[in-house]
Design an enzyme around this catalytic site. Structure first.
Site, short mmCIF file in Angstrom:
data_model
loop_
_atom_site.label_atom_id
_atom_site.label_comp_id
_atom_site.label_asym_id
_atom_site.label_seq_id
_atom_site.Cartn_x
_atom_site.Cartn_y
_atom_site.Cartn_z
N TRP A 252 -0.94 16.92 31.49
CA TRP A 252 -1.63 17.71 30.59
C TRP A 252 -1.56 19.18 30.51
O TRP A 252 -1.19 19.71 29.57
CB TRP A 252 -3.29 17.50 30.77
CG TRP A 252 -3.70 16.00 30.55
CD1 TRP A 252 -4.12 15.28 31.57
CD2 TRP A 252 -3.34 15.29 29.30
NE1 TRP A 252 -4.32 14.03 30.94
CE2 TRP A 252 -3.96 13.90 29.68
CE3 TRP A 252 -2.82 15.52 28.00
CZ2 TRP A 252 -3.91 12.81 28.88
CZ3 TRP A 252 -2.95 14.38 27.25
CH2 TRP A 252 -3.13 13.11 27.35
N ASP B 81 -8.87 24.01 30.77
CA ASP B 81 -9.03 22.51 30.31
C ASP B 81 -9.83 21.60 31.10
O ASP B 81 -9.64 21.27 32.13
CB ASP B 81 -7.59 21.80 29.86
CG ASP B 81 -7.85 20.29 29.59
OD1 ASP B 81 -8.71 19.80 29.40
OD2 ASP B 81 -6.67 19.85 29.37
N LYS C 136 -14.18 11.43 28.03
CA LYS C 136 -14.12 11.36 29.15
C LYS C 136 -15.58 11.39 29.92
O LYS C 136 -15.84 10.54 30.72
CB LYS C 136 -13.44 12.54 30.26
CG LYS C 136 -12.02 12.65 29.67
CD LYS C 136 -11.11 11.61 29.88
CE LYS C 136 -9.44 11.64 28.94
NZ LYS C 136 -8.88 12.60 28.90
C1 LIG Z 1 -7.62 13.07 28.34
C2 LIG Z 1 -7.02 14.72 28.55
C3 LIG Z 1 -6.56 15.36 27.56
C4 LIG Z 1 -6.08 14.84 26.24
O1 LIG Z 1 -7.19 14.81 25.25
P1 LIG Z 1 -7.23 14.10 23.92
O2 LIG Z 1 -8.55 14.48 23.50
O3 LIG Z 1 -6.74 12.86 23.74
O4 LIG Z 1 -6.35 15.23 23.25
C5 LIG Z 1 -6.18 16.66 27.92
N1 LIG Z 1 -6.38 17.09 29.05
C6 LIG Z 1 -7.13 16.46 30.00
C7 LIG Z 1 -7.37 17.05 31.38
C8 LIG Z 1 -7.40 15.01 29.95
O5 LIG Z 1 -7.80 14.41 30.70
#
Ligand SMILES: *Cc1c(COP(=O)(O)O)cnc(C)c1O
Length: 357
Positions: free
Chosen positions: A99, A166, A190
């Site tokens: 990511w 993030d 998540k």
């Molecule tokens: C799942 C995830 C993403 C991607 O998220 P989307 O909503 O599918 O774009 C980005 N960063 C992390 C740390 C993730 O776990």
């Protein structure tokens, strides 16, 4: 029998969230209409949005001067939105996984990107330390929890420049000192809600400093000014997020949740370290994620991987296959996962060891 749900994302949600959302899809707020077929500007839905923002602020103890917005596009759109809104010339990134890499790729379209450190050389199985954050960059970006590799930055780091994180897969898992961050964002799927809504916590004074045009929908200010109602928000995921926030509050808030998460992760890591048939992929305890716990078969037991997968599946466990880039197993232990599920996995590992002695 209910499944033990270890999926990494989308992933387990509180039963409270699922049941209340299902009810609202049938009959929302006593209106005899579905949540899906009414105006997002109805006073009943505006109240949902307002309460979701208010609970976000309350649970995370967000100080004055920050806004919370809900937008679409997933965390992946934030990879571009962050540099679009903040980058004048240069940014800095910590490369701790797939990511992070995607975020870095997007930032490169906006100027110079200084990747201060990377753990890519060892399949991202640790968090780099001792790096220097360049003072002349516009912001420093980190991924606090690396969902695929099971590493996590579990404390709020000090940054001499605005810090952007993030937190897709660890938001609400531990107390955070929000004042150390300029922007925190994440996809909801998540630890919060079904896919379809993305949250961003934005320090208001960080905006408005770039000279280039920012497309309306990609400008945080648009969503702040219109209370996340500039366009039609994803009403069902926002409603579900509100249910999870209410549940979180009823559980005793983030401190309580953090205690439970430490306990759950501790049980599983202890078994991984004790059981001679398995080994953790993240060695440094300080770097081990509380949310995504990765392990593989130990040396000499590599041929037992499929057998253990089937053994766990027969005991109602789902979602424990590791990401294809790491292999082995990954048990995600998000807030909504009951400790009983972790205990069941630990027991399965012990029984598997017994059978294969
Ligand atoms: C799942 C995830 C993403 C991607 O998220 P989307 O909503 O599918 O774009 C980005 N960063 C992390 C740390 C993730 O776990």
């Amino acid at each position: 029998m209910k499944k033990h749900n270890f999926y990494a994302g989308p992933s387990i949600l509180p039963q409270y969230t699922i049941e209340n959302t299902a009810k609202a899809i049938i009959n929302f707020a006593g209106m005899d209409l579905s949540l899906m077929e009414i105006s997002h500007r109805s006073k009943q839905f505006v109240a949902v949005m307002d309460e979701a923002v208010q609970l976000f602020k309350e649970l995370l103890k967000i100080p004055e001067g920050y806004s919370v917005v809900f937008v679409g596009g997933g965390a992946s759109t934030q990879f571009a939105m962050v540099p679009f809104n903040l980058m004048k010339k240069k940014s800095a990134y910590l490369n701790t996984g797939a990511w992070s890499k995607k975020a870095i790729k997007e930032a490169k379209a906006f100027g110079e990107v200084d990747v201060v450190a990377s753990s890519e050389d060892t399949t991202f199985n640790y968090i780099p330390k001792g790096y220097k954050i360049p003072k002349d960059a516009d912001y420093f970006h980190i991924t606090t929890n690396n969902t695929i590799y099971g590493t996590e930055i579990k404390h709020d780091i000090d940054s001499p420049i605005p810090l952007v994180a993030d937190m897709s897969s660890d938001i609400f898992s531990r107390p955070i000192d929000i004042s150390k961050y300029a922007i925190i964002y994440g996809g909801a799927q998540k630890n919060l809600a079904p896919a379809g809504v993305t949250f961003a916590i934005v320090r208001n004074d960080i905006l408005g400093q770039v000279e280039h045009h920012i497309p309306t929908m990609l400008n945080y200010q648009t969503h702040i000014d219109k209370d996340s109602m500039f366009n039609t928000p994803p009403v069902v995921p926002v409603y579900a997020a509100l249910q999870t926030l209410q549940w979180l509050k009823a559980q005793g808030g983030i401190e309580k949740m953090h205690e439970k998460n430490l306990h759950k992760a501790g049980l599983l890591y202890d078994e991984i370290d004790r059981n001679p048939m398995f080994k953790g992929t993240v060695i440094d305890k300080e770097d081990r994620s509380l949310m995504n716990i990765c392990f593989i078969m130990n040396d000499g037991f590599e041929d037992k991987e499929k057998a253990f997968f089937e053994f766990a599946t027969a005991r109602n466990m789902v979602g424990i296959k590791g990401h294809r880039s790491v292999g082995g197993f990954r048990a995600s232990t998000y807030n909504a996962l009951p400790v009983e599920s972790v205990e069941a996995l630990v027991k399965a590992m012990q029984d598997f060891e017994e059978e294969n002695k």
